[in-house]
Design a protein around this motif. Structure first.
Motif, PDB file in Angstrom:
ATOM      1  N   LEU A  14       1.358  -1.462  -0.155  1.00 51.84           N
ATOM      2  CA  LEU A  14      -0.111  -0.359  -0.173  1.00 51.84           C
ATOM      3  C   LEU A  14       0.980   1.410  -0.207  1.00 51.84           C
ATOM      4  O   LEU A  14       0.614   2.057  -0.560  1.00 51.84           O
ATOM      5  CB  LEU A  14      -1.030  -0.032   1.007  1.00 51.84           C
ATOM      6  CG  LEU A  14      -2.417   1.184   1.236  1.00 51.84           C
ATOM      7  CD1 LEU A  14      -3.019   0.885  -0.259  1.00 51.84           C
ATOM      8  CD2 LEU A  14      -2.709   0.967   2.526  1.00 51.84           C
ATOM      9  N   VAL A  18       0.638   4.168  -2.240  1.00 51.53           N
ATOM     10  CA  VAL A  18       0.094   5.615  -2.942  1.00 51.53           C
ATOM     11  C   VAL A  18       1.167   6.707  -2.624  1.00 51.53           C
ATOM     12  O   VAL A  18       0.620   7.887  -3.379  1.00 51.53           O
ATOM     13  CB  VAL A  18       0.425   5.114  -0.814  1.00 51.53           C
ATOM     14  CG1 VAL A  18      -0.184   7.067  -0.194  1.00 51.53           C
ATOM     15  CG2 VAL A  18      -0.884   4.458  -0.850  1.00 51.53           C
ATOM     16  N   CYS A 152      -5.067  -2.359  -3.632  1.00 50.28           N
ATOM     17  CA  CYS A 152      -4.042  -0.894  -3.572  1.00 50.28           C
ATOM     18  C   CYS A 152      -4.938  -0.399  -4.698  1.00 50.28           C
ATOM     19  O   CYS A 152      -4.837   0.243  -4.936  1.00 50.28           O
ATOM     20  CB  CYS A 152      -3.010  -1.930  -3.820  1.00 50.28           C
ATOM     21  SG  CYS A 152      -1.878  -2.641  -2.142  1.00 50.28           S
ATOM     22  N   ILE A 155      -7.401   2.046  -3.966  1.00 47.08           N
ATOM     23  CA  ILE A 155      -7.548   3.379  -3.359  1.00 47.08           C
ATOM     24  C   ILE A 155      -6.413   3.315  -3.479  1.00 47.08           C
ATOM     25  O   ILE A 155      -6.513   5.237  -3.465  1.00 47.08           O
ATOM     26  CB  ILE A 155      -6.129   2.406  -1.969  1.00 47.08           C
ATOM     27  CG1 ILE A 155      -6.881   1.681  -1.006  1.00 47.08           C
ATOM     28  CG2 ILE A 155      -6.556   3.737  -1.219  1.00 47.08           C
ATOM     29  CD1 ILE A 155      -6.795   0.472  -0.004  1.00 47.08           C
ATOM     30  N   GLU A 217      -7.980  -1.627  10.024  1.00 47.65           N
ATOM     31  CA  GLU A 217      -7.953  -1.626   8.998  1.00 47.65           C
ATOM     32  C   GLU A 217      -7.676   0.171   8.932  1.00 47.65           C
ATOM     33  O   GLU A 217      -6.688   0.173   7.495  1.00 47.65           O
ATOM     34  CB  GLU A 217      -9.442  -1.452   7.852  1.00 47.65           C
ATOM     35  CG  GLU A 217      -9.891  -3.566   8.083  1.00 47.65           C
ATOM     36  CD  GLU A 217     -10.257  -3.750   9.327  1.00 47.65           C
ATOM     37  OE1 GLU A 217      -9.902  -2.837  10.368  1.00 47.65           O
ATOM     38  OE2 GLU A 217     -10.052  -4.938   8.907  1.00 47.65           O
ATOM     39  N   TYR A 220      -3.895   0.156   9.729  1.00 47.86           N
ATOM     40  CA  TYR A 220      -3.079   0.401   8.534  1.00 47.86           C
ATOM     41  C   TYR A 220      -3.234   2.024   7.828  1.00 47.86           C
ATOM     42  O   TYR A 220      -2.216   2.543   7.383  1.00 47.86           O
ATOM     43  CB  TYR A 220      -3.696  -0.944   8.327  1.00 47.86           C
ATOM     44  CG  TYR A 220      -2.901  -2.144   8.433  1.00 47.86           C
ATOM     45  CD1 TYR A 220      -1.763  -2.068   8.361  1.00 47.86           C
ATOM     46  CD2 TYR A 220      -3.799  -2.650   9.053  1.00 47.86           C
ATOM     47  CE1 TYR A 220      -1.509  -3.367   9.106  1.00 47.86           C
ATOM     48  CE2 TYR A 220      -3.520  -3.802   9.184  1.00 47.86           C
ATOM     49  CZ  TYR A 220      -2.162  -4.269   9.629  1.00 47.86           C
ATOM     50  OH  TYR A 220      -1.396  -5.443  10.391  1.00 47.86           O
ATOM     51  N   LEU A 221      -4.264   2.280   7.516  1.00 44.16           N
ATOM     52  CA  LEU A 221      -4.663   3.070   6.471  1.00 44.16           C
ATOM     53  C   LEU A 221      -3.848   4.398   7.305  1.00 44.16           C
ATOM     54  O   LEU A 221      -2.716   5.412   6.348  1.00 44.16           O
ATOM     55  CB  LEU A 221      -6.245   3.839   6.318  1.00 44.16           C
ATOM     56  CG  LEU A 221      -6.769   2.840   4.765  1.00 44.16           C
ATOM     57  CD1 LEU A 221      -7.945   3.437   5.107  1.00 44.16           C
ATOM     58  CD2 LEU A 221      -5.540   3.148   3.453  1.00 44.16           C
ATOM     59  N   PHE A 225      -0.738   6.806   5.787  1.00 43.44           N
ATOM     60  CA  PHE A 225      -0.782   8.031   4.961  1.00 43.44           C
ATOM     61  C   PHE A 225       0.274   8.976   6.324  1.00 43.44           C
ATOM     62  O   PHE A 225       0.767  10.366   5.373  1.00 43.44           O
ATOM     63  CB  PHE A 225      -1.853   8.669   5.021  1.00 43.44           C
ATOM     64  CG  PHE A 225      -2.758   7.932   3.712  1.00 43.44           C
ATOM     65  CD1 PHE A 225      -2.558   8.732   2.418  1.00 43.44           C
ATOM     66  CD2 PHE A 225      -3.945   6.555   3.645  1.00 43.44           C
ATOM     67  CE1 PHE A 225      -3.199   8.086   1.798  1.00 43.44           C
ATOM     68  CE2 PHE A 225      -4.796   6.253   2.593  1.00 43.44           C
ATOM     69  CZ  PHE A 225      -3.673   6.760   1.509  1.00 43.44           C
TER      70      PHE A 225
END
Lengths: 271, 154
Positions: A14, A18, A152, A155, A217, A220-221, A225
């Motif tokens: 991820l 990103v 992924c 997102i 979840e 994790y995000l 970020f």
């Protein structure tokens, strides 16, 4: 094992997706062709395999702390690369990009993405190659990777269009996301140095696991970020704040200097 | 450019820092756990509160494992038949869970931070279960499933 593979893939892949989405959007704004994505992707994967081969040796170097030193230094290097990128992009937002600035920005983006792919890719490859032959796990592992890539990619696409939409209200959305992302890398770097006793640990300032669980979840995000850490120490918090302030200061100084130069050029043309 | 007088000073600083770091590390109590068949042994270890400790993790399996703990903020890959070292603490009293990220359903354990000083045990050879005395104090705790040990290095 399938769920675990998806979770591990998301954890490692991820950040790559990103940072690619943010940089793709930023560099397209400066009319830099998107072919750097393929170069960095390929380079990153090759480096991942190379790191996988050497990771055992690295891990047991410097009294079993080699891996931490290696990762921490490269995460710090990534933060520095982001500063270089931001300083050039800040100028590019005001006046036309010089050919030299364009080249530096392009190569910085390639290096940044390749290094992040290398570090995260090697992490996942340790798991992937370690369990490939175990109980015919290859099908499960492959399915997990396919599912992970799908999540992924979704997102990353959502993020890309979200940045386009938010840009009308907040011009520096991409730069801000990149700053927080890089500060997150620095947080990972401090975590690694803390666990080998190379930074003073100190007391934990707070525990926000009751608000956002770090292994959820959302956790994790937020980690990907913003470098979210539910139990930070004072030194981590100070470094995180300093990293963000330093990055925004560079953007501000470089933008102002470009603006002054731009105005001077306009005046000279008018005269 | 480094001046003529700077070099001895730099050497002194480097030597002092190296010595200090060795002294600091030497004082850390050591704890050892091992991973076998994707299970941690001991699955629970006690460490004293407000003390930084060195945790040595041995992986006896043929597959890699990643020691992970959100409570402790630690994450470390342990390669097959190798060991890894991490430092944890100082921590307040409580239970801090850890798990093997590659086998989260089986590889689970916890660090119990307790107020009392834990028993001082030398755990030199886990495979042979040979425990040698260091200093004058030695104790060994054993229940049906797990063993726990700590050694203070002076």
């Amino acid at each position: 094992m399938l769920i675990n593979t998806v979770i591990l893939f998301l954890r490692d892949a991820l950040p790559v997706f990103v940072v690619m989405a943010i940089l793709l959007s930023l560099l397209q704004q400066q009319s830099i062709k998107a072919n750097w994505v393929y170069i960095s992707g390929l380079l990153g994967m090759l480096l991942s395999f190379a790191l996988l081969m050497a990771t055992d040796v690295i891990a047991h170097a410097i009294d079993d702390t080699g891996r931490e030193w290696f990762y921490a230094s490269l995460y710090f290097g990534c933060y520095c690369l982001v500063l270089v990128l931001l300083s050039h992009l800040a100028v590019g937002n005001i006046i036309n990009f010089s050919a030299r600035s364009k080249t530096i920005t392009r190569y910085s983006a390639i290096t940044l993405v390749a290094v992040i792919i290398m570090l995260n890719g090697a992490n996942f490859l340790i798991y992937f190659t370690g369990f490939w032959h175990k109980n015919n796990a290859s099908n499960v592992l492959s399915t997990g990777v396919v599912l992970g890539v799908g999540i992924c990619t979704s997102i990353a696409i959502l993020l890309y269009f979200m940045m386009e939409a938010v840009q009308h209200y907040y011009r520096l959305i991409r730069e801000t996301l990149l700053v927080f992302f890089s500060a997150g890398l620095l947080m990972q770097s401090t975590n690694l140095l803390l666990q080998i006793d190379e930074l003073p640990i100190g007391n934990i300032l707070w525990d926000s696991n009751n608000i956002v669980l770090e292994n959820s979840e959302v956790g994790y995000l937020l980690t990907v970020f913003f470098g979210y850490d539910a139990t930070p120490t004072l030194i981590q918090l100070l470094l995180y704040a300093t990293a963000i302030v330093a990055a925004f200061t560079i953007i501000f100084i470089r933008s102002n200097s470009a603006l002054r130069n731009g105005n001077r050029t306009l005046k000279e043309v008018a005269l | 450019m480094i001046s003529h007088y700077s070099m001895p000073f730099i050497r002194f600083v480097v030597a002092a820092l190296t010595l200090m770091s060795f002294l600091t590390i030497a004082k850390r109590p050591e704890f050892q756990i091992e991973l076998k068949n994707h299970l941690f042994f001991p699955s629970e270890i006690e460490i004293p509160e407000n003390t930084k400790v060195k945790l040595i993790i041995y992986n006896r399996d043929q597959t890699p494992e990643e020691f992970d703990s959100f409570d402790l903020n630690r994450e470390k890959v342990i390669f097959p038949e190798k060991k890894s070292v991490i430092f944890i603490g100082p921590l307040p009293q409580g239970r801090y869970e850890f798990f093997g990220e590659f086998n989260p359903n089986s590889a689970k354990g916890a660090i119990l931070v307790t107020p009392q000083v834990p028993p001082q045990v030398s755990l030199h050879d886990i495979d042979n279960r040979e425990f040698n005395e260091i200093g004058s104090t030695i104790a060994f705790q054993q229940n049906n499933l797990t063993e726990s040990g700590v050694v203070y290095v002076d």
